[in-house]
Design a protein around this motif. Structure first.
Motif, PDB file in Angstrom:
ATOM      1  N   CYS A 322       0.831  -1.210   0.000  1.00 54.45           N
ATOM      2  CA  CYS A 322       0.000   0.000   0.000  1.00 54.45           C
ATOM      3  C   CYS A 322       0.863   1.256   0.000  1.00 54.45           C
ATOM      4  O   CYS A 322       0.556   2.230  -0.696  1.00 54.45           O
ATOM      5  CB  CYS A 322      -0.935  -0.001   1.214  1.00 54.45           C
ATOM      6  SG  CYS A 322      -2.309  -1.177   1.104  1.00 54.45           S
ATOM      7  N   TYR A 325       2.396   1.776  -3.561  1.00 55.90           N
ATOM      8  CA  TYR A 325       1.415   2.283  -4.524  1.00 55.90           C
ATOM      9  C   TYR A 325       1.006   3.718  -4.191  1.00 55.90           C
ATOM     10  O   TYR A 325       0.846   4.556  -5.097  1.00 55.90           O
ATOM     11  CB  TYR A 325       0.176   1.382  -4.546  1.00 55.90           C
ATOM     12  CG  TYR A 325       0.435   0.018  -5.125  1.00 55.90           C
ATOM     13  CD1 TYR A 325       1.196  -0.140  -6.286  1.00 55.90           C
ATOM     14  CD2 TYR A 325      -0.077  -1.136  -4.526  1.00 55.90           C
ATOM     15  CE1 TYR A 325       1.430  -1.401  -6.829  1.00 55.90           C
ATOM     16  CE2 TYR A 325       0.153  -2.390  -5.064  1.00 55.90           C
ATOM     17  CZ  TYR A 325       0.903  -2.517  -6.208  1.00 55.90           C
ATOM     18  OH  TYR A 325       1.138  -3.768  -6.744  1.00 55.90           O
ATOM     19  N   TYR A 342      -7.814   5.341   1.414  1.00 54.55           N
ATOM     20  CA  TYR A 342      -7.481   3.917   1.433  1.00 54.55           C
ATOM     21  C   TYR A 342      -6.195   3.656   2.215  1.00 54.55           C
ATOM     22  O   TYR A 342      -6.134   2.713   3.030  1.00 54.55           O
ATOM     23  CB  TYR A 342      -7.334   3.389   0.003  1.00 54.55           C
ATOM     24  CG  TYR A 342      -8.638   3.006  -0.654  1.00 54.55           C
ATOM     25  CD1 TYR A 342      -9.342   1.872  -0.247  1.00 54.55           C
ATOM     26  CD2 TYR A 342      -9.184   3.775  -1.683  1.00 54.55           C
ATOM     27  CE1 TYR A 342     -10.540   1.513  -0.841  1.00 54.55           C
ATOM     28  CE2 TYR A 342     -10.390   3.416  -2.287  1.00 54.55           C
ATOM     29  CZ  TYR A 342     -11.060   2.290  -1.857  1.00 54.55           C
ATOM     30  OH  TYR A 342     -12.249   1.931  -2.443  1.00 54.55           O
ATOM     31  N   PHE A 343      -5.180   4.468   1.981  1.00 54.68           N
ATOM     32  CA  PHE A 343      -3.891   4.204   2.624  1.00 54.68           C
ATOM     33  C   PHE A 343      -3.954   4.418   4.137  1.00 54.68           C
ATOM     34  O   PHE A 343      -3.509   3.569   4.917  1.00 54.68           O
ATOM     35  CB  PHE A 343      -2.799   5.083   2.025  1.00 54.68           C
ATOM     36  CG  PHE A 343      -1.466   4.891   2.692  1.00 54.68           C
ATOM     37  CD1 PHE A 343      -0.767   3.699   2.544  1.00 54.68           C
ATOM     38  CD2 PHE A 343      -0.918   5.883   3.495  1.00 54.68           C
ATOM     39  CE1 PHE A 343       0.463   3.496   3.180  1.00 54.68           C
ATOM     40  CE2 PHE A 343       0.304   5.692   4.130  1.00 54.68           C
ATOM     41  CZ  PHE A 343       0.999   4.501   3.969  1.00 54.68           C
ATOM     42  N   THR A 346      -5.766   1.849   5.983  1.00 54.44           N
ATOM     43  CA  THR A 346      -4.906   0.671   6.179  1.00 54.44           C
ATOM     44  C   THR A 346      -4.011   0.876   7.392  1.00 54.44           C
ATOM     45  O   THR A 346      -3.823  -0.043   8.208  1.00 54.44           O
ATOM     46  CB  THR A 346      -4.050   0.420   4.921  1.00 54.44           C
ATOM     47  OG1 THR A 346      -4.911   0.248   3.794  1.00 54.44           O
ATOM     48  CG2 THR A 346      -3.194  -0.829   5.091  1.00 54.44           C
ATOM     49  N   ALA A 371      -7.752  -2.370  -0.173  1.00 58.79           N
ATOM     50  CA  ALA A 371      -6.880  -1.197  -0.256  1.00 58.79           C
ATOM     51  C   ALA A 371      -5.682  -1.453  -1.173  1.00 58.79           C
ATOM     52  O   ALA A 371      -5.292  -0.578  -1.959  1.00 58.79           O
ATOM     53  CB  ALA A 371      -6.404  -0.813   1.139  1.00 58.79           C
ATOM     54  N   ILE A 372      -5.101  -2.644  -1.084  1.00 53.34           N
ATOM     55  CA  ILE A 372      -3.948  -2.969  -1.934  1.00 53.34           C
ATOM     56  C   ILE A 372      -4.295  -2.774  -3.404  1.00 53.34           C
ATOM     57  O   ILE A 372      -3.592  -2.073  -4.146  1.00 53.34           O
ATOM     58  CB  ILE A 372      -3.486  -4.428  -1.712  1.00 53.34           C
ATOM     59  CG1 ILE A 372      -2.882  -4.600  -0.324  1.00 53.34           C
ATOM     60  CG2 ILE A 372      -2.451  -4.833  -2.784  1.00 53.34           C
ATOM     61  CD1 ILE A 372      -2.581  -6.055   0.030  1.00 53.34           C
ATOM     62  N   LEU A 375      -5.406   0.908  -4.450  1.00 51.72           N
ATOM     63  CA  LEU A 375      -4.236   1.779  -4.592  1.00 51.72           C
ATOM     64  C   LEU A 375      -3.420   1.395  -5.824  1.00 51.72           C
ATOM     65  O   LEU A 375      -2.873   2.267  -6.516  1.00 51.72           O
ATOM     66  CB  LEU A 375      -3.375   1.709  -3.340  1.00 51.72           C
ATOM     67  CG  LEU A 375      -3.966   2.413  -2.112  1.00 51.72           C
ATOM     68  CD1 LEU A 375      -3.230   2.000  -0.842  1.00 51.72           C
ATOM     69  CD2 LEU A 375      -3.916   3.921  -2.287  1.00 51.72           C
TER      70      LEU A 375
END
Length: 395
Positions: A322, A325, A342-343, A346, A371-372, A375
């Motif tokens: 994450c 990206y 998203y990051f 996480t 999220a992975i 991103l």
């Protein structure tokens, strides 16, 4: 079909806690949806219709997961640990197998934004439901004893007082709050405020700490200095309410927290005292007790004891991916705020999993996998369309 399955699966994950609220026979709705995701991803992979979808990365992560955890299973077997116990322990993290399906769907930017909307909607649903129950209890519209019996029997709820309670799915109040704070749409702020109020009313230190740190880092990264100052004021007020005022009014809150803190300290001391070279290299295997207990609250202590340093590195891999990206998405990119949501959500999961095991079960793990690949999609779009950054700079 895939998009519909994706939407239903995410809503169940975001609202359904650990999945035991919706049972079907001896199984649950979550199990059925999980099986559906596996079938769809397998069919799509075999049909070779997955260019640039990230499915290779997803299968790579699944292989790494199986290698690390099946090795721990074998180590546990050599020690005579109960196979059923080990399978139950491993079952919590089997949601890794859904990674190919999520990778396929989230290769579309539209689905990345759709997932973000589902997160915000789920947070609002949880917030309104929780606040509604609190109001009903205060007005004596709901009988506390009947509610306590009904909710406690599910294993999903824990009552703080006769008014406030904890639900495993409330982690999505925290995640939703991050998504609302990160958005540029001011019309959504009222919903975000309701979500944050509900989050504070859970009286959960871990949630508040993880959310506060994530939000502060998010606003700092986005250079929103005025909002950062406002957030610090709100966080300070909430901290006084949760850490000082409420425990002074309810002895059960402070007593429960003291017991939890003591257990965590004892678990850490036990692992430090019993760690050997073997523990560091390959772990003690699944099913091996920690301080006479099967589960511990800190996911990384669990991973170190059961899987060794390789296991810890594996569970850090999603965070590293994450980060990689996220750093590829420029601050002036149109996707930067969504990527930040998203990051830093996480980050929230990783902070929270230090005190409650969310990372290695479907509740938190599903979001981290989402999220992975969200991103990843945004970083690839950013690389393909660098002109968007230039245009924003000119403006």
């Amino acid at each position: 079909m895939m998009e519909t399955l994706f939407t239903i699966t995410l809503l169940e994950l975001f609202i359904g806690g650990s999945g035991r609220l919706l049972e079907v026979g001896s199984g649950t709705v979550r199990m059925i949806l999980f099986a559906g995701c596996l079938v769809v991803s397998l069919i799509t992979a075999l049909s070779n219709r997955h260019k640039n979808s990230g499915i290779a990365l997803a299968f790579g992560l699944v292989i790494c997961y199986l290698t690390v955890h099946l090795t721990a299973l074998l180590i546990g077997l050599t020690k005579g640990n109960d196979l059923g116990t080990m399978m139950v322990e491993m079952q919590q993290s089997l949601y890794w197998l859904a990674a190919p399906f999520l990778a396929l769907v989230l290769s579309s930017h539209d689905m990345v934004t759709h997932a973000a909307k589902l997160i915000r909607v789920s947070g609002v649903v949880l917030a309104l439901g929780y606040i509604g129950v609190i109001v009903a209890l205060l007005l004596s519209l709901i009988d506390y004893r009947e509610l306590y019996i009904a909710l406690s029997s599910t294993g999903e709820f824990m009552f703080r007082t006769e008014t406030f309670f904890f639900y495993k799915g409330f982690i999505y109040l925290a995640i939703s709050a991050v998504f609302f704070i990160s958005t540029e749409d001011k019309s959504l702020l009222i919903w975000g405020t309701i979500v944050i109020m509900a989050l504070a009313l859970t009286l959960t230190r871990g949630f508040m700490l993880a959310t506060a740190l994530s939000v502060v880092l998010l606003l700092f990264t986005q250079r929103r200095w005025r909002h950062l100052c406002m957030a610090l004021i709100v966080i300070s007020t909430a901290a006084i309410f949760i850490l000082i005022y409420m425990p002074s009014q309810e002895n059960t809150i402070s007593d429960s927290r003291d017991r939890s803190d003591m257990v965590r300290v004892e678990d850490f001391s036990y692992i430090v005292s019993n760690t050997s070279v073997k523990t560091i290299l390959i772990g003690e295997g699944l099913g091996t007790l920690i301080n006479d207990r099967r589960q511990v609250e800190n996911t990384f202590l669990w991973a170190f004891w059961r899987l060794g340093i390789i296991g810890v590195l594996f569970w850090l891999t999603p965070l590293i991916l994450c980060l990689v990206y996220f750093t590829r998405i420029g601050r002036h990119d149109t996707n930067f705020r969504l990527a930040s949501a998203y990051f830093f959500s996480t980050i929230l999961i990783y902070i929270q999993t230090l005190s409650n095991p969310y990372l290695n079960n479907p509740i938190g793990l599903s979001f981290v996998i989402i999220a992975i690949f969200s991103l990843r999609t945004m970083s690839k779009n950013s690389a393909r369309n660098p002109i968007r950054m230039t245009d924003n700079l000119k403006k």
